[in-house]
Each structure stands twice: as structure tokens, then as C-alpha cells.
Design an enzyme around this catalytic site. Structure first.
Site, short mmCIF file in Angstrom:
data_model
loop_
_atom_site.label_atom_id
_atom_site.label_comp_id
_atom_site.label_asym_id
_atom_site.label_seq_id
_atom_site.Cartn_x
_atom_site.Cartn_y
_atom_site.Cartn_z
CG ASP A 35 -1.99 1.05 1.15
OD1 ASP A 35 -2.33 1.48 0.03
OD2 ASP A 35 -2.49 1.48 2.21
CG ASN A 83 -7.97 -2.25 -4.59
OD1 ASN A 83 -7.04 -3.02 -4.40
ND2 ASN A 83 -8.21 -1.25 -3.77
C1 IPE Z 1 -5.25 -2.60 0.33
O1 IPE Z 1 -5.00 -1.26 0.06
C2 IPE Z 1 -5.28 -3.39 -0.94
C3 IPE Z 1 -4.01 -3.51 -1.64
C4 IPE Z 1 -2.86 -3.01 -1.25
C5 IPE Z 1 -4.07 -4.26 -2.86
P1 IPE Z 1 -6.17 -0.19 -0.11
O2 IPE Z 1 -5.51 1.10 -0.36
O3 IPE Z 1 -7.13 -0.67 -1.12
O4 IPE Z 1 -6.86 -0.25 1.32
P2 IPE Z 1 -7.70 0.84 2.12
O5 IPE Z 1 -8.73 1.38 1.16
O6 IPE Z 1 -6.74 1.90 2.54
O7 IPE Z 1 -8.27 0.10 3.28
C1 IPE Z 2 -1.73 0.25 -3.25
O1 IPE Z 2 -1.51 1.61 -3.33
C2 IPE Z 2 -2.09 -0.37 -4.58
C3 IPE Z 2 -3.46 -0.88 -4.66
C4 IPE Z 2 -4.35 -0.78 -3.72
C5 IPE Z 2 -3.84 -1.52 -5.87
P1 IPE Z 2 -2.70 2.66 -3.29
O2 IPE Z 2 -3.14 2.94 -4.68
O3 IPE Z 2 -3.76 2.22 -2.37
O4 IPE Z 2 -1.93 3.91 -2.70
P2 IPE Z 2 -2.50 5.00 -1.69
O5 IPE Z 2 -3.03 4.26 -0.50
O6 IPE Z 2 -3.58 5.74 -2.44
O7 IPE Z 2 -1.32 5.83 -1.37
MG MG Z 3 -4.11 2.52 -0.38
#
Ligand code: IPE
Ligand code: IPE
Ligand code: MG
Length: 263
Positions: A35, A83
Site C-alpha cells: 500500500d 479496488n
Molecule cells: C489494500 O490497500 C489493498 C491492496 C494493497 C491491494 P487499499 O488502499 O485498497 O486499502 P484501504 O482502502 O486503505 O483500506
Molecule cells: C496500493 O496503493 C495499490 C493498490 C491498492 C492496488 P494505493 O493505490 O492504495 O496507494 P495509496 O493508498 O492511495 O497511497
Molecule cells: Mg491505499
């Protein structure tokens, strides 16, 4: 030249990249929530897609670093069932990166002896993605140094629901009785029943939640959080996590070893 050499020797004394795996308790199965890609990109005034690309590149580094420590199973959370709620263009970028990744990095995964497997609701993904999964799994089956498990279209709740559906079908057909359903039998109907539960779950990016990751399997996992964003998560962070894990007392509801010895 001399100054550089002495700088390097100071570095090598730090407990980081060169920490001897023998000094640490090494988890059999490490799981990582990748993340923070979006925030990494924002800090650099780049589009979110650049963050996802940097995040995908960093998975290669994680594999190398886990190989250094002799970790057998590494599960990474790449795309959750939630997602899909992101803008269509971002979902598209993530799918494209996924398709690109395994062809591009396969020689490196091969060189490291890494077997690739997938966990998640793979059957509901578009055909081109399912083909990538099949190709990567088939082509790496014989590798046995480490197994990389990519959680894609993964949701812990969906995994549990799908296991319940499979069991309900077996009850309906008379193959089993409802009273035959135990925790062990239930676990055998999850996505990867032969993989041991994760010992340690790491989440970078400063969020302290598991976001529907390994809900069943992670019931007794140790958790470790870091403020570093996923694309910057390197050997130092992994080593710090392993140092913390080494100090944990995993009791599984029982008593710690010292307490038992006192009895
Ligand atoms: C968790 O991250 C899922 C992945 C890293 C694939 P998210 O960014 O989707 O999670 P939340 O929304 O902060 O809980
Ligand atoms: C994790 O990074 C990747 C996925 C969830 C697919 P994010 O896209 O959630 O990154 P932040 O949380 O917005 O920084
Ligand atoms: Mg995220």
C-alpha cells in the site's frame, strides 16, 4: 575514494542489508499489503499510475530480499475485491501492469528460483488475466526456492463465502454432513489449502488495518506496520520487521515458553 570506503564500512555495520539470517527468527510465510503507491506518486507530483509502476518494480526487490532471508512463502496483496471501486482508468492501469509484469520479470523470477501462484477470485477475472495466471503458474511449477503468491481480485470475506458455498454444495449432494464441517475441513476449501498460514503480515504506508486481507489465514499472524510507502519499502524495512518478529512471543492462546517452564 578513501572517504567513500570508510562511509561504506560504517554502513555495513548497521543492522540492515547484511543482517545474518541466523541471528533472526525467519517466518515461513510472510504476507505484505503493498500500500501507498498513490501517495508515493503524489509526493513526486506524478500520476498515480507512476506510483503503481514503482510499486510493481519494488515487488522484484522484495522477492530478492526475502530470498536473502530464506523465506519460503511470500504473499503480496496486489488488488482487492474492493479496488474495483476506483476510477475505471486506474483499474485499467492496474490490470495492464499485472499482464505486463510476469512476462517482463519472469527471467528474474526464474533466476531466483521463484514459483508463482495466485490467490483470489481468479475465475471472475477477464480471460487475458486468467491466461497470464495460468502461464505464470505452469511455467514456474518446478521452482522450489521460494513461492510468491500474488493476491489479485482477492478479498478475505469472498474467500470465506466461496469456501462456504463449496461445502454447502457437498452437503446438498450428500457427500458430507453439516456436522462433518470442522475448522480443518473448512480451511481445505479456501483458495490455497496447502500453504501454511502467514506468520507475519506487514503493512507499509502508515495505515494500521488489514483491509480484507487473509481474514481466515491471518487469525494468529503477527502484524507489523511501517510509515514507509510501498515503493520505498526496502531491505532496511524488511529487516526491521524481522527483528521485531524475532522478539514476538507467539502464544496462540496458550502460555509463553518461560511461563510453562515455571509450572
Ligand atoms: C489494500 O490497500 C489493498 C491492496 C494493497 C491491494 P487499499 O488502499 O485498497 O486499502 P484501504 O482502502 O486503505 O483500506
Ligand atoms: C496500493 O496503493 C495499490 C493498490 C491498492 C492496488 P494505493 O493505490 O492504495 O496507494 P495509496 O493508498 O492511495 O497511497
Ligand atoms: Mg491505499
Amino acid at each position: 575514494m578513501k572517504a567513500e570506503e570508510s562511509k561504506f564500512s560504517i554502513f555495513s555495520k548497521r543492522k540492515t542489508a547484511d543482517t545474518d539470517p541466523a541471528e533472526l527468527k525467519i517466518p515461513t510465510h510472510l504476507a505484505v499489503i503493498m500500500d501507498g503507491n498513490g501517495r508515493w506518486a503524489k509526493k513526486r507530483m506524478l500520476p498515480r499510475s507512476a506510483g503503481h509502476r514503482a510499486g510493481a518494480d519494488n515487488l522484484k526487490t522484495l522477492c530478492k530480499n526475502c530470498g536473502h532471508y530464506g523465506i519460503k512463502y511470500v504473499t503480496v496483496y496486489a488488488f482487492s475485491t474492493e479496488n474495483w471501486s476506483r476510477p475505471e482508468s486506474e483499474v485499467h492501469t492496474l490490470m495492464e501492469l499485472f499482464v505486463e509484469y510476469f512476462d517482463r520479470y519472469d527471467p528474474e523470477l526464474e533466476a531466483e528460483g521463484i514459483r508463482v501462484r495466485f490467490t483470489g477470485d481468479i475465475a471472475s477475472l477477464p480471460q487475458n488475466i486468467r491466461e497470464v495466471c495460468k502461464r505464470a503458474e505452469e511455467g514456474s511449477k518446478h521452482r522450489d526456492r521460494m513461492t510468491l503468491i500474488v493476491a489479485f481480485n482477492y478479498g478475505g470475506r469472498r474467500e470465506i463465502v466461496q469456501a462456504a458455498q463449496k461445502l454447502a454444495e457437498k452437503v446438498a449432494s450428500g457427500e458430507i454432513r453439516s456436522e462433518d464441517i470442522t475448522e480443518d475441513l473448512f480451511a481445505q476449501h479456501l483458495y490455497l489449502p496447502d500453504v501454511p498460514d502467514p506468520d507475519l503480515i506487514i503493512r507499509p504506508s502508515g495505515e494500521e488495518r488489514t483491509s480484507n486481507f487473509l481474514v481466515w489465514e491471518g487469525a494468529y499472524s503477527e502484524l507489523w506496520f511501517s510509515d514507509v510507502l510501498w515503493p520505498d519499502f526496502g531491505m532496511k524495512e524488511l529487516t526491521d520487521a524481522l527483528i521485531a518478529y524475532t522478539k514476538r512471543d507467539r502464544r496462540f492462546g496458550g502460555l509463553s515458553k518461560e511461563k510453562k517452564d515455571e509450572e
